[in-house]
Write a protein that holds these residues in place. Structure first.
Motif, PDB file in Angstrom:
ATOM      1  N   ASP A   1      -0.460 -10.890  15.970  1.00 50.86           N
ATOM      2  CA  ASP A   1       0.544  -9.991  16.536  1.00 50.86           C
ATOM      3  C   ASP A   1       0.284  -9.790  18.026  1.00 50.86           C
TER       4      ASP A   1
ATOM      5  N   LEU B   1      -8.179  -0.697  27.812  1.00 48.30           N
ATOM      6  CA  LEU B   1      -7.185  -0.587  26.746  1.00 48.30           C
ATOM      7  C   LEU B   1      -7.144   0.813  26.139  1.00 48.30           C
TER       8      LEU B   1
ATOM      9  N   SER C   1      -9.350   2.210  24.323  1.00 52.05           N
ATOM     10  CA  SER C   1      -9.769   2.050  22.932  1.00 52.05           C
ATOM     11  C   SER C   1     -11.290   2.180  22.867  1.00 52.05           C
TER      12      SER C   1
ATOM     13  N   GLN D   1      -2.796  -9.149  23.418  1.00 53.48           N
ATOM     14  CA  GLN D   1      -3.084  -8.266  24.549  1.00 53.48           C
ATOM     15  C   GLN D   1      -4.574  -7.979  24.649  1.00 53.48           C
ATOM     16  N   TYR D   2      -5.200  -7.674  23.518  1.00 56.36           N
ATOM     17  CA  TYR D   2      -6.639  -7.400  23.502  1.00 56.36           C
ATOM     18  C   TYR D   2      -7.422  -8.644  23.922  1.00 56.36           C
TER      19      TYR D   2
ATOM     20  N   VAL E   1     -10.469  -6.225  16.408  1.00 53.35           N
ATOM     21  CA  VAL E   1      -9.197  -6.901  16.664  1.00 53.35           C
ATOM     22  C   VAL E   1      -9.436  -8.375  17.011  1.00 53.35           C
TER      23      VAL E   1
ATOM     24  N   LYS F   1      -0.461  -7.162  19.754  1.00 52.66           N
ATOM     25  CA  LYS F   1      -1.636  -6.355  20.083  1.00 52.66           C
ATOM     26  C   LYS F   1      -2.879  -7.232  20.171  1.00 52.66           C
ATOM     27  N   GLN F   2      -3.021  -8.160  19.227  1.00 55.42           N
ATOM     28  CA  GLN F   2      -4.186  -9.058  19.237  1.00 55.42           C
ATOM     29  C   GLN F   2      -4.216  -9.890  20.515  1.00 55.42           C
TER      30      GLN F   2
END
Length: 302
Positions: free
Chosen positions: A2, A25, A27, A7-8, A35, A4-5
């Protein structure tokens, strides 16, 4: 997989650290690690080498980063479109240049009614190459020494990019106001005149030292660079009031005018080449082409 993955993954690749990526991030390190592990499991490949201090992309990770960066940057463009309608963004990276800054202001004013939006980033040659390669920018403008052109083109070719020269100019030495060379009346400077001088330059990789060059060719490692800056204001003040000097292209160094007289630097047949970097096989956007033609029109005719 996805968004998010991806982006990380991109942030981890850029920071070289799960903990630093977590800060960017907003986080936590365990969450970022989880992730990335999930992405690696999904792809069935290891993307990072875990080192005692930080992380490093694997061979597969480098390839993945190339595609992931493009996806993330295109998503950013879509988000900008969503927030401001069909606004046209022009993303530019370039070596610091007062000449370019002046032209950019004029281009902005000339195209004001077209409502273009701009993202302008100054960086060294290597960073400009990487930003264009990773689709972070639409075009990159750089200065290189002609003696490095062959190696430079090879580096670009490896990453499916090309360089189009726009202008070629002499290499100039700009001695600071407190140096012996200032107002010395010398018509040309030789490499031997640089031995006891300290220098202020925009970036360590200015004009791009890369690959093998002739033994007697100019190389930045042979001179004493004591100040690195991307600030024209600092450059101007240092040249006016100190013993540093600067090496730049002649016409493309407007910030030196009125500050210090330039002396042609004898580097044999080596010149400073100004031009732009683009991806091979991809058509230049109309707005980017408009900017390029505007810059060409502002350069003196040979």
């Amino acid at each position: 997989m996805d968004l998010k993955q991806l982006q990380y993954f991109v942030v981890c690749a850029q920071t070289g650290s799960f903990s630093d990526a977590a800060k960017n991030l907003y986080s936590t390190q365990p969450s970022v690690s989880k992730v990335i592990k999930g992405l690696e499991d999904t792809l069935g490949m290891q993307l990072f080498e875990r080192l005692p201090r930080g992380i490093r992309l694997t061979v597969q990770g480098h390839k993945m980063y190339e595609y992931a960066s493009k996806i993330i940057n295109e998503v950013n463009v879509l988000e900008n479109m969503a927030s401001s309608g069909m606004t046209k963004w022009i993303r530019i990276s370039l070596n610091p240049s007062s000449w370019f800054a002046n032209q950019f202001v004029d281009f902005y004013n000339e195209t004001y009614e077209k409502k273009y939006h701009f993202q302008v980033t100054t960086a060294g040659v290597q960073s400009v190459m990487e930003r264009v390669r990773d689709y972070m920018d639409d075009i990159g403008f750089v200065y290189i020494l002609s003696q490095q052109k062959e190696n430079f083109l090879y580096e670009l070719s490896k990453n499916k990019m090309y360089f189009e020269p726009i202008y070629e100019t002499d290499v100039m030495l700009y001695p600071g106001g407190l140096t012996e060379l200032y107002n010395s009346g010398k018509e040309r400077a030789e490499l031997e005149n640089l031995k006891d001088i300290r220098f202020i330059q925009n970036y360590q990789d200015e004009f791009f030292d890369i690959g093998a060059v002739k033994e007697d060719a100019f190389q930045w490692k042979d001179i004493d660079i004591s100040v690195l800056t991307n600030s024209d204001y600092i450059m101007e003040k240092m040249l006016k009031n100190s013993k540093v000097a600067n090496i730049s292209g002649s016409y493309l160094s407007e910030n030196k005018e009125g500050t210090t007289p330039g002396i042609p630097l004898d580097l044999g047949d080596s010149k400073v080449i100004f031009g732009f970097i683009l991806h091979k096989g991809e058509e230049m956007d109309e707005s980017v082409a408009e900017l390029v033609e505007f810059l060409k029109s502002r350069l003196p005719k040979h």
